[in-house]
Every structure is written in C-alpha cells, then in structure tokens.
Scaffold this motif. Sequence first.
Motif, PDB file in Angstrom:
ATOM      1  N   LEU A  81     -23.753 -50.218 -55.345  1.00 45.47           N
ATOM      2  CA  LEU A  81     -23.602 -49.224 -56.419  1.00 45.47           C
ATOM      3  C   LEU A  81     -24.311 -47.926 -56.045  1.00 45.47           C
ATOM      4  N   LEU A  82     -25.497 -48.069 -55.440  1.00 39.01           N
ATOM      5  CA  LEU A  82     -26.246 -46.883 -55.018  1.00 39.01           C
ATOM      6  C   LEU A  82     -25.449 -46.110 -53.969  1.00 39.01           C
ATOM      7  N   GLU A  83     -24.908 -46.829 -53.002  1.00 43.23           N
ATOM      8  CA  GLU A  83     -24.114 -46.194 -51.952  1.00 43.23           C
ATOM      9  C   GLU A  83     -22.923 -45.450 -52.558  1.00 43.23           C
ATOM     10  N   LEU A  84     -22.263 -46.106 -53.531  1.00 45.31           N
ATOM     11  CA  LEU A  84     -21.110 -45.487 -54.198  1.00 45.31           C
ATOM     12  C   LEU A  84     -21.533 -44.210 -54.930  1.00 45.31           C
ATOM     13  N   ALA A  85     -22.633 -44.308 -55.683  1.00 41.24           N
ATOM     14  CA  ALA A  85     -23.087 -43.150 -56.473  1.00 41.24           C
ATOM     15  C   ALA A  85     -23.458 -41.982 -55.561  1.00 41.24           C
ATOM     16  N   LEU A  86     -24.111 -42.292 -54.432  1.00 36.78           N
ATOM     17  CA  LEU A  86     -24.526 -41.220 -53.521  1.00 36.78           C
ATOM     18  C   LEU A  86     -23.318 -40.635 -52.782  1.00 36.78           C
ATOM     19  N   SER A  87     -22.439 -41.501 -52.278  1.00 34.91           N
ATOM     20  CA  SER A  87     -21.327 -40.984 -51.474  1.00 34.91           C
ATOM     21  C   SER A  87     -20.324 -40.236 -52.353  1.00 34.91           C
ATOM     22  N   GLU A  88     -20.175 -40.666 -53.595  1.00 35.58           N
ATOM     23  CA  GLU A  88     -19.235 -39.997 -54.502  1.00 35.58           C
ATOM     24  C   GLU A  88     -19.890 -38.840 -55.254  1.00 35.58           C
ATOM     25  N   LYS A  89     -21.183 -38.643 -55.016  1.00 35.12           N
ATOM     26  CA  LYS A  89     -21.938 -37.560 -55.678  1.00 35.12           C
ATOM     27  C   LYS A  89     -21.751 -37.590 -57.194  1.00 35.12           C
ATOM     28  N   VAL A  90     -21.982 -38.757 -57.806  1.00 33.04           N
ATOM     29  CA  VAL A  90     -21.798 -38.838 -59.259  1.00 33.04           C
ATOM     30  C   VAL A  90     -22.948 -38.116 -59.965  1.00 33.04           C
ATOM     31  N   ASP A  91     -22.630 -37.527 -61.095  1.00 34.58           N
ATOM     32  CA  ASP A  91     -23.637 -36.751 -61.838  1.00 34.58           C
ATOM     33  C   ASP A  91     -24.410 -37.602 -62.827  1.00 34.58           C
ATOM     34  N   LEU A  92     -23.784 -38.697 -63.296  1.00 32.37           N
ATOM     35  CA  LEU A  92     -24.419 -39.499 -64.349  1.00 32.37           C
ATOM     36  C   LEU A  92     -23.869 -40.920 -64.286  1.00 32.37           C
ATOM     37  N   THR A  93     -24.775 -41.901 -64.397  1.00 28.70           N
ATOM     38  CA  THR A  93     -24.356 -43.310 -64.389  1.00 28.70           C
ATOM     39  C   THR A  93     -24.672 -43.941 -65.736  1.00 28.70           C
ATOM     40  N   LEU A 115     -29.544 -53.957 -65.173  1.00 28.36           N
ATOM     41  CA  LEU A 115     -30.732 -53.251 -65.678  1.00 28.36           C
ATOM     42  C   LEU A 115     -31.977 -54.111 -65.490  1.00 28.36           C
ATOM     43  N   VAL A 116     -31.857 -55.393 -65.862  1.00 30.31           N
ATOM     44  CA  VAL A 116     -32.995 -56.305 -65.691  1.00 30.31           C
ATOM     45  C   VAL A 116     -33.345 -56.409 -64.203  1.00 30.31           C
ATOM     46  N   ALA A 117     -32.324 -56.335 -63.349  1.00 28.61           N
ATOM     47  CA  ALA A 117     -32.551 -56.444 -61.903  1.00 28.61           C
ATOM     48  C   ALA A 117     -33.072 -55.150 -61.276  1.00 28.61           C
ATOM     49  N   GLY A 118     -33.162 -54.061 -62.056  1.00 32.30           N
ATOM     50  CA  GLY A 118     -33.807 -52.854 -61.541  1.00 32.30           C
ATOM     51  C   GLY A 118     -32.876 -51.754 -61.075  1.00 32.30           C
ATOM     52  N   LEU A 119     -31.632 -51.762 -61.547  1.00 27.64           N
ATOM     53  CA  LEU A 119     -30.693 -50.716 -61.122  1.00 27.64           C
ATOM     54  C   LEU A 119     -31.205 -49.313 -61.459  1.00 27.64           C
ATOM     55  N   ALA A 120     -31.717 -49.150 -62.686  1.00 29.55           N
ATOM     56  CA  ALA A 120     -32.141 -47.798 -63.102  1.00 29.55           C
ATOM     57  C   ALA A 120     -33.291 -47.312 -62.215  1.00 29.55           C
ATOM     58  N   ASP A 121     -34.203 -48.209 -61.847  1.00 33.47           N
ATOM     59  CA  ASP A 121     -35.344 -47.836 -61.001  1.00 33.47           C
ATOM     60  C   ASP A 121     -34.859 -47.322 -59.639  1.00 33.47           C
ATOM     61  N   VAL A 122     -33.897 -48.072 -59.042  1.00 35.28           N
ATOM     62  CA  VAL A 122     -33.382 -47.704 -57.721  1.00 35.28           C
ATOM     63  C   VAL A 122     -32.643 -46.358 -57.800  1.00 35.28           C
ATOM     64  N   PHE A 123     -31.856 -46.168 -58.849  1.00 35.90           N
ATOM     65  CA  PHE A 123     -31.104 -44.915 -58.983  1.00 35.90           C
ATOM     66  C   PHE A 123     -32.062 -43.728 -59.168  1.00 35.90           C
ATOM     67  N   VAL A 124     -33.044 -43.900 -60.050  1.00 37.79           N
ATOM     68  CA  VAL A 124     -33.985 -42.801 -60.314  1.00 37.79           C
ATOM     69  C   VAL A 124     -34.756 -42.461 -59.032  1.00 37.79           C
ATOM     70  N   ALA A 125     -35.165 -43.493 -58.294  1.00 39.28           N
ATOM     71  CA  ALA A 125     -35.913 -43.261 -57.043  1.00 39.28           C
ATOM     72  C   ALA A 125     -35.072 -42.481 -56.036  1.00 39.28           C
ATOM     73  N   ASN A 126     -33.753 -42.546 -56.190  1.00 40.65           N
ATOM     74  CA  ASN A 126     -32.861 -41.819 -55.283  1.00 40.65           C
ATOM     75  C   ASN A 126     -32.337 -40.524 -55.898  1.00 40.65           C
ATOM     76  N   GLY A 127     -33.006 -40.076 -56.944  1.00 42.35           N
ATOM     77  CA  GLY A 127     -32.668 -38.779 -57.527  1.00 42.35           C
ATOM     78  C   GLY A 127     -31.411 -38.778 -58.377  1.00 42.35           C
ATOM     79  N   LEU A 128     -30.964 -39.957 -58.813  1.00 46.93           N
ATOM     80  CA  LEU A 128     -29.737 -40.024 -59.616  1.00 46.93           C
ATOM     81  C   LEU A 128     -30.060 -40.145 -61.093  1.00 46.93           C
ATOM     82  N   LYS A 129     -29.194 -39.552 -61.930  1.00 49.13           N
ATOM     83  CA  LYS A 129     -29.355 -39.656 -63.394  1.00 49.13           C
ATOM     84  C   LYS A 129     -28.695 -40.936 -63.867  1.00 49.13           C
ATOM     85  N   VAL A 130     -29.434 -41.769 -64.607  1.00 47.08           N
ATOM     86  CA  VAL A 130     -28.847 -43.017 -65.110  1.00 47.08           C
ATOM     87  C   VAL A 130     -29.323 -43.255 -66.535  1.00 47.08           C
TER      88      VAL A 130
END
Length: 426
Positions: free
Chosen positions: A56-68, A76-91
Amino acid sequence: MKILLIGSGGREHALAWKMAQSDLVSELLAAPGNVGIDREPKCKSTRVSSDDISGLLELALSEKVDLTIVGPEAPLVAGLADVFVANGLKVFGPSSRAAILEGSKVFAKDLMKKHGIPSADFESFDDYDKAVGFVKAARFPVVVKADGLAAGKGVFVCNLLEQALDALDQIMKQKIFGVAGARVIVEDFLEGEEASFIAFTDGVSVIPLASSQDHKAVFDNDIGPNTGGMGAYSPAPVVTKEAHARIMNEIMLPTVKAMESEGRPYTGFLYAGLMIKDDKPKALEFNVRLGDPEAQPLLVRMKTDPIPLIIAALEGRLGTQSIKWDDGTAVCVVMASAGYPGPYSRGMVISGIDNAEKIEGVKVFIAGAADSPHGVVTSGGRVLGVTSLARNTPEAIIKAYDAVAQINWNGAHFRKDIGRKALFRG
Ligand code: AMP
Ligand code: GLY
C-alpha cells in the motif's frame, strides 16, 4: 486531489461513490476495491490487498496520492497510519497506539473504567481457571468477549453457565481466535436497544455523523448468529435528543480526551457501539472506523462533501466544521450468500442490479461480488447492500424492499425486518 481508499466492502463502495462526487477529487484508487467501485466515475480498483502495508505504501508513493482513507480496522491496528505518516503521506485514521481502542477490548474497558465512561461492569482474565471460577460465581446472563480482533465473532452472550464455560473453552483452550483470545472480558449483560454512533474527530473536536442502527443477527427478529451486519438505517429514533447529548458528553468527548491523556491522541472516525435504555447510553465497544453497513445509509443521507471535513480533521480545525443531512430516512438491506456467516458457496450469477437502481432514490453498494464471463457473480458472504433514501421511514423501507425484489441469485438471503424497530418507535 488523488485519493487512495483502502478496503473492498459495501462501506468502501459507499465511500468511493460519495467521494467521487466531490469537485476536489480528480481520481480515486481503491486497494483492493471491488467491481462496484470500479463502475463509479473517477474510481479504479487495484490488486493491492488491504493488509499488505508495504504494498500500500509503495502504491501511495508511486501514484503520488494526496490523501488516504482507511475503511477496515485491521490495517490501522497493524500500523498503516504510522507507516504512511513516517513517509510524509496524509492518512485519515488513527495510529496503531490509538487503534488499540478497537484492537484490545481489555484496553477499551480499562480506559472506560479509569475515565468514568459508562459501560457494563466487567473483569478481565488471562488465566483460564480464574475465568472459569469467576463465571461459576456470576449472576447470569453474562457476556464473554475475546480481547483482540475476531471479525465480529468474538462475543458470546451467555444465558447459562454451560454457555459461558463453552465460550471460555473455545476462546482460551481451543484458541479459535488465536492470540486474540489470550485474554477475555466477562461483563454484565446490558438491557436496552442498540445504536451505532460514529463521528469525525481531530483528537479534540468531535463532529458526529447522524445516528444509525445495525442489525447484527443473521435472521429476522434478531435470531441466529451475529454477522458483520445484515442491514442498517439512519436516523435511529432510539437516539433521542437527550440520548444524543449524553452520548456526546459522557462517551464520545470523554473518550477522545482520555486517549489524549493516555498519550494516544486519536484522529479518524470513532464509532461507539451503544446500548441505550431510558435515554441513557452505555458503550458496548469502540471501533476505529466507519461501520459497515451503517456507512451505506449514512453516506446516502450526507449532503456535505466529506473531503473538506477530513482535511480539517487532519489539520486540527474540525471545530469549525458542520455536516448537513437529508431530512429523510435511509435504509440499507444487505443481501448475503446462503450459509453466511458460516460456510457459503461463491460464483452465483447475480441479476437485476440495474433494475433495482432504476427505482428513484435507490443505490446498490457492492461488497462480495466480482466480474466473470457470465456477468457479475457472488464472491463473498455479504454480497451487496440495497440502500434507499425517502422522505420517511415507511417509504424508505418499502423502496428498499421493492429494489431487493428486483435482485436475485441462487441462494440469496436477506432479513425482511430491516427498519422495523424505527417504525415502532417513530
Ligand atoms: P461488541 O462486538 O462488543 O459490540 O458485541 C457484539 C454484540 O454483542 C453487540 O452488538 C450486542 O448485541 C452484544 N453485546 C455485547 N456486549 C453486550 C452486553 N454487555 N450486554 C448485552 N449485549 C451485548
Ligand atoms: N456493523 C458493525 C460494524 O461495522 O462493526
């Protein structure tokens, strides 16, 4: 704006349908999405699964998504938001430290007890023998709950000691939910009527969605095993003005405050499952997401564009926002595969969706269905949600069931009493 929507159910189809109507949205990618989402303007499903966080991170970065936007709880429990935020993505969704509110019922119950949030009295156990000793001395009925995520199946309402002992055996000895059952809650049975109360929060302000009510049991009159939800409607008349004020002041705002004070600031959708008696609510559980099917009638009634609300929540200025709702009632009847929530067969050809949607005010949201050479076929337990909007509850019920009557496949099952509780109250 380019949106990434995570999930594949009726809730996600409803979110995609609603967000695609926003002028702010240029494109929406769904991971993995479904055939219903694919047919909405601007929307495209991908093959990335909702629990593949690195994919999902790879997809968000390669597709340059603005918001997840995240539909289900597991990522969420598995930490998706943490990984996205750490990579500068809005979630939009809580961190894993905050998503524990759904990820651990022991955490949620301890939090409520510590902060005086109304809920059933309980004890928690990680020792099987102690749990058995407790239920042997308990007044029945009691409710036994596995601590962790169990796809809505981890709760046992027990009228008799034998049932409680069996629940403890299944959870703690047979480990049918794996590590999710390493701890259990045993709590008092609460009387009343249930409602779902969902809000946007930025960690300080809480902007509630309209009230709604789910129908968890698989058969009419709330008989049979619990499912993810067989239908929902909004508004729910059990949430009176007085109940609404209590829910906000005694449950929603104190929970957001409690999470902040525990060093677990909470941003995202916050869903309280409630039991209401004499206008007094108690929290049964929290979810860190929109409800499904509740999202379907809620988003059909929502007049406000959700994108500015989500952006305001991410920027900590939700307090200035409000939501407009259609004054009528929305009803969603879930059509499921025969056998659900137990084993069921897939691949049944579905007919009549287009005819159902010809009825004014009806929208069919797809959950477990897929394209095939024979047309659209069933591929999951909950197959679709037939959602109607009308001026009042009786009309919305009639419209939803007129539309359901157009749709068919071999073994289609649906409840025939969705919305009936609202009729008796309304
Ligand atoms: P939960 O996942 O905790 O919301 O529980 C699933 C369902 O079990 C709820 O929607 C209620 O129907 C029922 N339930 C859970 N806890 C209680 C309780 N303390 N008293 C009565 N019913 C309950
Ligand atoms: N419909 C109940 C839930 O989403 O948890």
